[in-house]
Scaffold this motif. Structure first.
Motif, PDB file in Angstrom:
ATOM      1  N   VAL A  20       3.464   2.778   2.529  1.00  0.00           N
ATOM      2  CA  VAL A  20       2.852   2.598   3.848  1.00  0.00           C
ATOM      3  C   VAL A  20       3.228   1.247   4.438  1.00  0.00           C
ATOM      4  O   VAL A  20       3.637   1.150   5.597  1.00  0.00           O
ATOM      5  N   GLU A  62       4.272   7.881  -0.584  1.00  0.00           N
ATOM      6  CA  GLU A  62       4.881   7.232   0.584  1.00  0.00           C
ATOM      7  C   GLU A  62       4.492   5.755   0.619  1.00  0.00           C
ATOM      8  O   GLU A  62       3.314   5.412   0.482  1.00  0.00           O
ATOM      9  N   ASP A 117      -2.764  11.230   8.308  1.00  0.00           N
ATOM     10  CA  ASP A 117      -2.977  10.028   7.495  1.00  0.00           C
ATOM     11  C   ASP A 117      -3.847  10.323   6.279  1.00  0.00           C
ATOM     12  O   ASP A 117      -4.034   9.450   5.417  1.00  0.00           O
ATOM     13  N   TRP A 144       0.845  -1.190   0.000  1.00  0.00           N
ATOM     14  CA  TRP A 144       0.000   0.000   0.000  1.00  0.00           C
ATOM     15  C   TRP A 144       0.883   1.244   0.000  1.00  0.00           C
ATOM     16  O   TRP A 144       1.846   1.321   0.753  1.00  0.00           O
ATOM     17  N   TYR A 145       0.517   2.195  -0.841  1.00  0.00           N
ATOM     18  CA  TYR A 145       1.145   3.509  -0.872  1.00  0.00           C
ATOM     19  C   TYR A 145       0.072   4.548  -0.549  1.00  0.00           C
ATOM     20  O   TYR A 145      -1.118   4.278  -0.637  1.00  0.00           O
ATOM     21  N   ARG A 146       0.525   5.741  -0.221  1.00  0.00           N
ATOM     22  CA  ARG A 146      -0.396   6.860  -0.089  1.00  0.00           C
ATOM     23  C   ARG A 146       0.260   8.123  -0.618  1.00  0.00           C
ATOM     24  O   ARG A 146       1.492   8.240  -0.646  1.00  0.00           O
ATOM     25  N   MET A 197      -6.508   0.136   9.426  1.00  0.00           N
ATOM     26  CA  MET A 197      -5.924   1.381   9.925  1.00  0.00           C
ATOM     27  C   MET A 197      -6.632   1.780  11.212  1.00  0.00           C
ATOM     28  O   MET A 197      -7.839   2.033  11.203  1.00  0.00           O
ATOM     29  N   TYR A 233       6.509  -2.030   7.617  1.00  0.00           N
ATOM     30  CA  TYR A 233       5.701  -0.820   7.696  1.00  0.00           C
ATOM     31  C   TYR A 233       6.556   0.440   7.687  1.00  0.00           C
ATOM     32  O   TYR A 233       7.697   0.443   8.165  1.00  0.00           O
ATOM     33  N   TYR A 250      -4.968   6.484  -1.033  1.00  0.00           N
ATOM     34  CA  TYR A 250      -4.250   5.235  -0.789  1.00  0.00           C
ATOM     35  C   TYR A 250      -4.352   4.342  -2.018  1.00  0.00           C
ATOM     36  O   TYR A 250      -5.435   4.141  -2.578  1.00  0.00           O
ATOM     37  N   SER A 256       5.823   5.957  10.100  1.00  0.00           N
ATOM     38  CA  SER A 256       4.695   6.788  10.517  1.00  0.00           C
ATOM     39  C   SER A 256       3.444   5.979  10.841  1.00  0.00           C
ATOM     40  O   SER A 256       2.511   6.512  11.455  1.00  0.00           O
ATOM     41  N   VAL A 257       3.399   4.706  10.451  1.00  0.00           N
ATOM     42  CA  VAL A 257       2.186   3.913  10.681  1.00  0.00           C
ATOM     43  C   VAL A 257       2.436   2.690  11.558  1.00  0.00           C
ATOM     44  O   VAL A 257       1.492   1.956  11.875  1.00  0.00           O
TER      45      VAL A 257
END
Length: 122
Positions: free
Chosen positions: A47, A45, A88, A35-37, A81, A58, A92, A61-62
């Motif tokens: 994720v 970024e 956040d 997963w990216y965001r 999440m 991970y 995504y 930040s998460v």
């Protein structure tokens, strides 16, 4: 390989959301899924990602708040999440790396799906 993320929405800080990514096509060719965001004005970024053996990793930040998982058939990728924060907020995207590709954290994955918006209000 086709990827389609869903499950985004608006939530207050401290809340939870679960994103799903439907995977189709040449699923057997997939090695790593992630997963990216991306938020407007910021770079993309990474994720979280999960490898073929089920190992997970991970972004700092998460860590401790998000959990990546997938079903055994690799047809669905999830991102649970929790304890969401306004920072956040982003679109995504789910993504995948095929077998035979050389991939590392700063390199693009091979396949990307359309994103789903997550908005966290304070």
């Amino acid at each position: 390989v086709q990827l389609q993320a869903s499950g985004g929405g608006s939530v207050q800080a401290g809340g939870s959301l679960t994103l799903s990514c439907a995977v189709s096509g040449s699923i057997s060719s997939i090695n790593i899924m992630g997963w990216y965001r991306q938020d407007p004005g910021k770079g993309r970024e990474l994720v979280a990602f999960i490898n073929n053996g089920g190992g997970t990793n991970y972004g700092d930040s998460v860590k401790g708040r998000f959990t990546i998982s997938r079903d055994n058939a690799k047809t669905t990728l999830y991102l649970q999440m929790n304890s969401l924060k306004p920072e956040d907020t982003a679109v995504y995207y789910c993504a995948a790396v095929k077998y035979g590709s050389t991939w590392y954290r700063t390199k693009d994955m091979d396949f990307y799906g359309k994103g789903t918006q997550v908005t966290v209000s304070s």
